[in-house]
Design an enzyme around this catalytic site. Structure first.
Site, PDB file in Angstrom:
ATOM      1  N   CYS A   1       0.821  -1.168  -0.055  1.00  0.00           N
ATOM      2  CA  CYS A   1       0.209  -0.404  -0.027  1.00  0.00           C
ATOM      3  C   CYS A   1       0.741   1.389   0.331  1.00  0.00           C
ATOM      4  CB  CYS A   1      -0.457  -0.387   1.198  1.00  0.00           C
ATOM      5  SG  CYS A   1       0.061  -0.174   2.493  1.00  0.00           S
TER       6      CYS A   1
ATOM      7  N   HIS B   1      -1.906   7.075   4.120  1.00  0.00           N
ATOM      8  CA  HIS B   1      -0.380   6.817   4.094  1.00  0.00           C
ATOM      9  C   HIS B   1       0.349   8.226   3.458  1.00  0.00           C
ATOM     10  CE1 HIS B   1      -0.682   3.350   5.290  1.00  0.00           C
ATOM     11  NE2 HIS B   1      -0.506   2.338   4.477  1.00  0.00           N
TER      12      HIS B   1
END
Lengths: 356, 356, 356, 356
Positions: free
Chosen positions: B153, B246
């Protein structure tokens, strides 16, 4: 240290703020220093410290201090040999030189004079020799006092982690990404709406400070001047929802391309400049090597060495440069108030303070 | 796209976990795919999905889905053309090849097969040509189905930010420091005692994934194989107390040493591979350039493009390499479930899925 | 206290968990107790404590303890006079009686036996007289040892705040809304995805414990049995994103309808049962009255009295009952491990422990 | 509703703050209202809204709004029929009456006039009949406009949860403990150093508002005046580290002592006053009954009904009074800006606004 039974009179400028309160805590029962004066902005002056300061810690305000009357930041009102300054840049610009001119030793946390060629930017364990600048400073400026500065709080944490490595292997390149605690912005500082469950990848003016101050602090003295270390630094500064403790990820390129094990050993064995050891505020081990693979962590490690030790972990090979690591230290203690107090102790130990 | 009135039957493996739930949300009302089967571990199999899944979102479980019976992750029990896998590595190891062997197109989020030479590791807007590996994969492995993988990810977020730059100026060196959301670890995932008010500067096995996957994804096809991009990557992975999103700070060295303004312009003008545009899950703008100096921020920008856009900001000169920037994307949508759904749409658009 | 130079041998059951670690910290250097045995589940047994326990604090595992081999929770393997139990309810059910039968004094934090008529549920400063139940307990159950229990962690905080008020004015009705720290759920405990930036207004089985235990603890002894206090309690239990420290808002109805000033004075003057004073773990002041209008706060006040003092603030008139206030205490220390250690010291002081 | 093709001109006072921004978001594309003027303090006046407002959301400032010039809060400069006021109490004191005197309908979120006998304190679904006060208000004060107020943000959430119960069973006693989001304090509002990992059990002046406003809002009209409901309220107000969403635990005593099931059924079946249904900002279901035992939770449920629904859960027997429950609602939308917009729509639907 002072003669038996004697202490230097000291003052805190900006005593009501977050760093000012840290000074008060560290100085309230200091073996060498007598916390004689608390000074702050005009708004606070004249009130008792207990009223003027919104005390942020869980501890009580030291009893001896709560009743003291806050003075204005004016040398005439501040009768002290040593002055610890937690002033912000706008207040420090005029006040700090005024105190130095009036014969006081000013231990400053403001950014204003750090990079002046005749102003020492000192971490006691790393570059105490930079205090040699003081003679020139006083001569050039005609001051009977002097200014000694701390680095930016993130820079101090980085420099302590780098010092053992630079001393042995020559640091040449640094990529540094910081994750900085909210207390680094003072009080009230960072609004909770900005930082709860969030990361803010921007702290105004922070990256240039880190990129330039490291070179000065890790530089040597040559011909009475600081010879900056030949290090290229790229810094990324971030704010994270942490109370205290700045964490810094660094990739480091070295003159000597040694493996991570040697770097870790150099850190583990380092105790800092001999003259900074054994002072009242010196941590036993200035840079601790973490043994667990997921440390340092700010909430768990920030009080190491009573907030005066930097903790380093994850020393490993870097795929591009030589070594990667993580450093973490208490931004208010090691990165500000505690660093200043230690610097003042260093001045005392070197006999640079006036007779008491 | 499918013929009018027809849809491909699709299944989700690992449907009860955090990424599995994201798949369910994205597929519950999809124009091309009919969410026909939910499969999970033996513990959940046989129960209704509404009972088996601890639904994490604030929205209700889609009504059509709550009553479906969870099946085991066994090709015989999963009647579907396309299989979205949210399995963890230990379960994926055997299950994903078993489904491919049984003729299913497996869109995988597990790390197991990403770096295999004949397995495409695809971000639809970046390297759709890697799907050419599928012929060789099926031939070599004797599969009537196939496996197409997503990157890690954090890697996906980084690669989207890098793709416009690499295409124009040739990325050669990357320093990347991540600040990753807790949802990246699934549910229950990160214990709150570890992360409240804290940073954990360690995520097991994460840094090598970032360092290797970027090279494969940004590589071109040559002679039927991926030719990895000649990029050196140094990654630092950190966990922060953020729910979703993120954030990645990057310093980037380029083949062409252009100034930041040109890099920003390249990002602003990029729309990704033409064949990935206009698909049901394609964001209008895959990489958004933030206009405010303190953005992107995960809590404020994570839903950009319904979680499918990566937001890039602070494109500025790097004192060591060429350019510094910050990238942020939704790790569960753009970095996992949404990326797989978009890849399946790409397969459909290229005519690679079986007739429906 | 023990004879000079002697200590009781003590063990911790469930030593690897969050409360178990708190016991280890409190007992590692205790003047009366020698931490001789660490016991935990079969999974940990046989390993060194340093390996078996994921140490949660920032401090190092006490050196003397890190190398100890973890034993199974079996009386035959646990050679100790006093056994501190941090076992969860499922493990405690059989293990705690087994130890009592084998002659050990068990200081329990599990819920299993708290409400048994012959089991003392004791807060040392509040109801030490309940230890008189031990004779009947041992006779009825044929045990040479005994079980003494702590209350639920939120109950203990509430009871300490209520005790000075009940003693003077007779508490009759309580509305209590808790805001409980994540450490109350142990480790790994509360998933971060559930609690970051959130409130969870539900803790399984917590409200009935608070509602019933308060009556027992504030009850007197009559004819060798506890006579529950005639108090009606309504509890609302909430989990909040706080590391340590349970905060409880209470509205209180009194037999004597005194004004808040008298209630505050009763709290300020209270020092607890005389026999609980001056023990090694006794705080100087068991219930501290906060002087600031916005206190107590868990992050700022949780370490008051080294985690053994409850802090009470905002004592004010209640528009419906008599008085409103806020109480806060350290759930792991005051609400669990520290409370048990203090109870063991109380047993020692009363001469109830076997000769050493 | 307005005649086809026509809209009322509306303004927002205090448009740059957190609540002001919420107004801008809700009004930027409203079917009945044309957001014609943005006004704020002298400091912002004259600048473009895009410059003056530090936009807090992840969405972009609506394009039509970013370029508007901010006006001063002076009726002469604000050409609008309806004025939404997000002013704080000090600014509202003079400005709101000035606008009412100048013929504007003022929808106020300030506390100043809420409890005045001739000022309606309205939640559209709960007490629309209180708008009958407007005639008397305008007559007594000689205003051609009028002031209609919202309750405090926590009060509105509580009142919506209570309204279905009060209508059926007669609420008589309430214990309410709130856990309030930081956005309730505006921006910059709560310093992060005060609230990260913490609970602050104090919000200045909040408890008296909750205790008094509930009685007015749940009161009926009698002889042209509000007859306050005969309810005793005890409130405990707490700040918690949550971005949006106030959570309130309540114990409730009823005139009719019905069991919790009947209370839950009354909530589930309630749709609010008929005249408040079907307005542009009306949620389909004003009070939602949560089906999961650990809900409502602010982070997961705050956007229910686009922030306009209050979610109630855990309806259960209270050991002292009749029933306990938990209510949660979006403090900025349902508790402030959205409530005002809905009230303005209600005025329009009743024909109380001037012809457009």
């Amino acid at each position: 240290m002072p003669p038996a039974g004697r202490k230097w009179r000291v003052a805190v400028l900006g005593a009501t703020g977050a760093v000012g309160q840290a000074f008060v805590r560290l100085l309230a029962d200091h073996p060498w220093f007598d916390l004689a004066v608390l000074a702050a902005s005009e708004r606070s002056a004249g009130r008792s410290y207990g009223e003027a300061a919104r005390w942020l810690g869980g501890d009580a305000i030291p009893a001896a201090v709560a009743g003291m009357t806050v003075m204005a930041c004016d040398p005439k009102q501040v009768d002290a040999d040593v002055v610890f300054s937690a002033l912000d840049a706008s207040a420090a610009q005029d006040a700090e030189p005024a105190f130095a001119r009036a014969g006081r030793f000013v231990l400053s946390n403001a950014k204003n004079y750090r990079m002046d060629a005749d102003v020492p930017l000192v971490v006691a364990e790393v570059n105490p020799s930079h205090l040699e600048l003081l003679d020139a400073q006083r001569r050039a400026r005609g001051w009977s006092g002097a200014i000694v500065t701390n680095g930016n709080c993130a820079t101090i944490v980085a420099v302590l982690a780098l010092a053992p490595i630079h001393a042995r292997f020559g640091v040449r390149t640094i990529f540094a990404a910081t994750m900085q605690a909210v207390s680094g912005a003072g009080y009230p500082g960072v609004p909770s709406l900005d930082i709860l469950g969030n990361v803010v990848p921007f702290i105004r003016d922070e990256e240039p400070k880190i990129e330039t101050e490291i070179r000065k602090m890790l530089g040597g003295m040559r011909d009475g001047a600081v010879d900056p270390a030949p290090i290229q630094v790229s810094a990324h500064a971030n704010r994270v929802p942490v109370e205290h403790g700045h964490t810094i990820c660094m990739s480091i390129g070295l003159r000597d391309h040694v493996p991570p094990e040697e770097v870790a050993a150099a850190i583990a064995g380092w105790r800092g400049a001999p003259e900074a050891r054994g002072l009242p505020s010196s941590p036993a081990i200035p840079v601790l090597l973490a043994s667990q693979e997921d440390r340092p962590q700010p909430r768990r490690d920030v009080d190491a060495g009573q907030g005066m030790s930097v903790v380093v972990g994850r020393v490993r090979r870097d795929p591009v440069l030589d070594v990667k690591l993580v450093a973490m230290g208490h931004n208010v203690i090691r990165g500000a108030a505690g660093a200043s107090v230690l610097n003042a102790e260093l001045l005392a130990a070197r006999g640079l303070l006036p007779a008491v």
